[in-house]
Motif scaffolding. Structure first.
Motif, PDB file in Angstrom:
ATOM      1  N   HIS A 182       0.838  -1.189   0.000  1.00 33.16           N
ATOM      2  CA  HIS A 182       0.000   0.000   0.000  1.00 33.16           C
ATOM      3  C   HIS A 182       0.872   1.238   0.000  1.00 33.16           C
ATOM      4  O   HIS A 182       1.791   1.364   0.796  1.00 33.16           O
ATOM      5  CB  HIS A 182      -0.911   0.017   1.237  1.00 33.16           C
ATOM      6  N   ALA A 183       0.534   2.149  -0.874  1.00 34.91           N
ATOM      7  CA  ALA A 183       1.296   3.395  -0.982  1.00 34.91           C
ATOM      8  C   ALA A 183       0.658   4.502  -0.170  1.00 34.91           C
ATOM      9  O   ALA A 183       0.635   5.649  -0.556  1.00 34.91           O
ATOM     10  CB  ALA A 183       1.401   3.810  -2.444  1.00 34.91           C
ATOM     11  N   GLY A 184       0.104   4.146   0.955  1.00 35.25           N
ATOM     12  CA  GLY A 184      -0.323   5.151   1.917  1.00 35.25           C
ATOM     13  C   GLY A 184      -1.783   5.515   1.824  1.00 35.25           C
ATOM     14  O   GLY A 184      -2.514   5.123   0.944  1.00 35.25           O
ATOM     15  N   HIS A 185      -2.207   6.306   2.766  1.00 38.27           N
ATOM     16  CA  HIS A 185      -3.589   6.761   2.858  1.00 38.27           C
ATOM     17  C   HIS A 185      -3.565   8.262   3.064  1.00 38.27           C
ATOM     18  O   HIS A 185      -2.826   8.795   3.874  1.00 38.27           O
ATOM     19  CB  HIS A 185      -4.307   6.088   4.033  1.00 38.27           C
ATOM     20  N   LEU A 226       8.008   3.712  -3.398  1.00 38.89           N
ATOM     21  CA  LEU A 226       6.705   3.714  -2.738  1.00 38.89           C
ATOM     22  C   LEU A 226       6.500   4.973  -1.902  1.00 38.89           C
ATOM     23  O   LEU A 226       5.405   5.540  -1.856  1.00 38.89           O
ATOM     24  CB  LEU A 226       6.559   2.468  -1.872  1.00 38.89           C
ATOM     25  N   THR A 282       5.895   7.896  -4.421  1.00 39.94           N
ATOM     26  CA  THR A 282       4.579   7.824  -5.072  1.00 39.94           C
ATOM     27  C   THR A 282       3.456   8.100  -4.077  1.00 39.94           C
ATOM     28  O   THR A 282       2.419   8.665  -4.441  1.00 39.94           O
ATOM     29  CB  THR A 282       4.365   6.449  -5.729  1.00 39.94           C
ATOM     30  N   GLN A 283       3.646   7.702  -2.819  1.00 46.57           N
ATOM     31  CA  GLN A 283       2.647   7.997  -1.789  1.00 46.57           C
ATOM     32  C   GLN A 283       2.444   9.503  -1.673  1.00 46.57           C
ATOM     33  O   GLN A 283       1.311  10.006  -1.661  1.00 46.57           O
ATOM     34  CB  GLN A 283       3.096   7.434  -0.444  1.00 46.57           C
ATOM     35  N   ARG A 284       3.538  10.233  -1.564  1.00 47.42           N
ATOM     36  CA  ARG A 284       3.427  11.687  -1.432  1.00 47.42           C
ATOM     37  C   ARG A 284       2.852  12.312  -2.707  1.00 47.42           C
ATOM     38  O   ARG A 284       2.026  13.229  -2.646  1.00 47.42           O
ATOM     39  CB  ARG A 284       4.799  12.282  -1.117  1.00 47.42           C
ATOM     40  N   GLY A 340      -0.983  11.507  -3.020  1.00 45.31           N
ATOM     41  CA  GLY A 340      -1.777  12.183  -2.003  1.00 45.31           C
ATOM     42  C   GLY A 340      -1.784  13.687  -2.165  1.00 45.31           C
ATOM     43  O   GLY A 340      -2.845  14.330  -2.151  1.00 45.31           O
ATOM     44  N   HIS A 390      -6.356   6.102  -1.051  1.00 43.15           N
ATOM     45  CA  HIS A 390      -5.991   4.688  -0.933  1.00 43.15           C
ATOM     46  C   HIS A 390      -5.323   4.254  -2.233  1.00 43.15           C
ATOM     47  O   HIS A 390      -5.962   4.207  -3.274  1.00 43.15           O
ATOM     48  CB  HIS A 390      -7.234   3.822  -0.678  1.00 43.15           C
ATOM     49  N   THR A 394      -2.780   1.264  -4.007  1.00 43.06           N
ATOM     50  CA  THR A 394      -2.064  -0.005  -3.939  1.00 43.06           C
ATOM     51  C   THR A 394      -1.269  -0.161  -5.228  1.00 43.06           C
ATOM     52  O   THR A 394      -1.836  -0.152  -6.319  1.00 43.06           O
ATOM     53  CB  THR A 394      -3.041  -1.190  -3.781  1.00 43.06           C
TER      54      THR A 394
END
Length: 318
Positions: free
Chosen positions: A13-16, A279, A282-284, A287, A294, A296
Motif C-alpha cells: 500500500h502506498a499510503g492513505h 513507494l 509515489t505515496q506523497r 496524495g 488509498h 495499492t
C-alpha cells in the motif's frame, strides 16, 4: 500474481491520504441534516395548507417539493448513519457508498416530483383557476425563508455527495418559492391565471437542471468511473516520471465515495531501483498532487512480461 522477487512483497500500500476518516465532521453533517429536516418539515405543513386554501398549483408544486426535501433529508440522515459502520469481512471498504446510494435515490425522487408537477401543470392549462394571490405571496415568502435557512445549515457540509443532494433539493425548492412569490405579485394586479401552471413548469425545469450533476456524479461513482477533475493519463505520466520507474500499466482510478479516491496500478522498475524509495515518493505524489487516499501499487522488475499480470480468468474450451 508474482512480482520481482528482489522487492520481497508483491503488492504494497502506498499510503492513505488525509481524508481517511473524519468522525467529527461526519457527526456535524448529521446534526446539520437533522436541523434542516426539522425546519423543512415544519414549513412544509404551512405551505401545504396555504396551497390548498389558495388553490394554486405553483404553490402545491412547491409544497410537494418541500415534502420531497424532508424525505430526502431523512434519507440522507439514514445513509449518513449507515456509512459510519466499520468495515467487515463482507464490506472490506466499509459502507461509505451508502451515502452515494442515498444521493442517487434522492435524484430519482426529484425526477418523480418533476413528472407529477409537469402532469398537473399541463392539466391546468386547459382549465385555469382563480388563485388567492395574497396568500400565495405570503406562503411563498415563508417557504423561501425556510429553504434558505435550511440550505445555509447544510452549506458547510457539501463535501459529501449525500449532503449535496439534500442541499440541491433545498435550493431548487427555494427557486420554487421565488416563483410562487413572483406569481402572487403578478396576480395581485392582473387576472392572468394561466401563469400559475406556467410558473409550475419553470419550477419543474429548475429542479431537473439541479438534479443532473447529482445523478451523473452518483452513477459515475457506482460504475467505478474516474472521478471528475482527475486525468488518468496525467497520473500515469506523473508516476512514470518517478526516479526508478520505467513503465506504468494496469492503472485504475476510482472513487469510494464523494470524498475518498482509490488507485491501483503496476510499476515496472529499473534494475537498480529502490522499492521503498519509490513507494514513499509515489505515496506523497498521489496524495499531495492528486488527492488519492488509498493507493495499492505493484512493483515489477523490468524483465517481467506485462502479459504475466493480466488477471482475467482464462477461457476453457471443450
Amino acid at each position: 500474481m508474482s512480482g520481482d522477487p528482489s522487492h520481497g512483497e508483491d503488492a504494497r500500500h502506498a499510503g492513505h491520504g488525509s481524508h481517511a476518516g473524519h468522525p467529527d465532521h461526519a457527526a456535524a453533517s448529521r446534526r446539520a441534516l437533522l436541523v434542516a429536516l426539522a425546519i423543512n418539515t415544519a414549513f412544509f405543513v404551512v405551505e401545504l395548507v396555504g396551497a390548498l386554501l389558495a388553490d394554486s398549483v405553483t404553490l402545491l408544486a412547491d409544497a410537494t417539493h418541500m415534502l420531497t426535501d424532508s424525505a430526502s433529508l431523512l434519507l440522507a440522515l439514514f445513509a449518513a448513519w449507515v456509512s459510519t459502520r466499520p468495515a467487515d469481512a463482507r464490506r472490506t471498504y466499509g459502507y461509505h457508498r451508502a451515502e452515494v446510494l442515498g444521493a442517487l435515490v434522492n435524484g430519482l425522487f426529484l425526477l418523480g416530483v418533476v413528472g407529477y408537477v409537469v402532469y398537473d401543470a399541463l392539466r391546468r392549462f386547459g382549465d385555469p383557476r382563480p388563485v388567492d394571490a395574497s396568500l400565495v405571496v405570503a406562503v411563498g415568502v415563508v417557504g423561501l425563508v425556510a429553504n434558505l435557512v435550511a440550505a445555509w445549515v447544510l452549506s458547510g457540509h457539501r463535501d459529501s455527495l449525500n449532503v449535496e443532494g439534500a442541499f440541491l433539493h433545498l435550493l431548487a425548492d427555494a427557486a420554487g418559492s421565488v416563483a410562487a412569490v413572483v406569481l402572487g405579485l403578478t396576480l395581485l394586479v392582473t387576472d392572468w391565471y394561466v401563469l400559475d401552471p406556467v410558473f409550475a413548469l419553470v419550477v419543474a425545469a429548475l429542479v431537473s437542471y439541479s438534479v443532473w450533476d447529482l445523478l451523473r456524479d452518483s452513477l459515475n461513482i457506482l460504475l467505478q468511473g474516474t472521478p471528475r477533475g482527475l486525468d488518468v493519463d496525467e497520473i500515469r505520466a506523473a508516476l512514470a516520471a518517478v526516479d526508478g520507474v520505467a513503465d506504468v500499466h494496469h492503472l485504475h482510478v476510482w472513487a469510494l465515495d464523494s470524498q475518498r479516491v482509490a488507485l491501483s496500478g503496476h510499476l515496472v522498475t529499473t534494475a537498480e531501483a529502490d522499492g521503498d524509495a519509490i513507494l514513499g515518493q509515489t505515496q506523497r505524489l498521489l496524495g499531495d498532487r492528486f488527492g488519492v487516499d488509498h493507493a495499492t501499487l505493484q512493483l515489477e522488475g523490468a524483465h517481467v512480461e506485462t502479459a504475466a499480470f493480466d488477471c482475467h480468468r482464462p477461457t476453457t474450451h471443450d
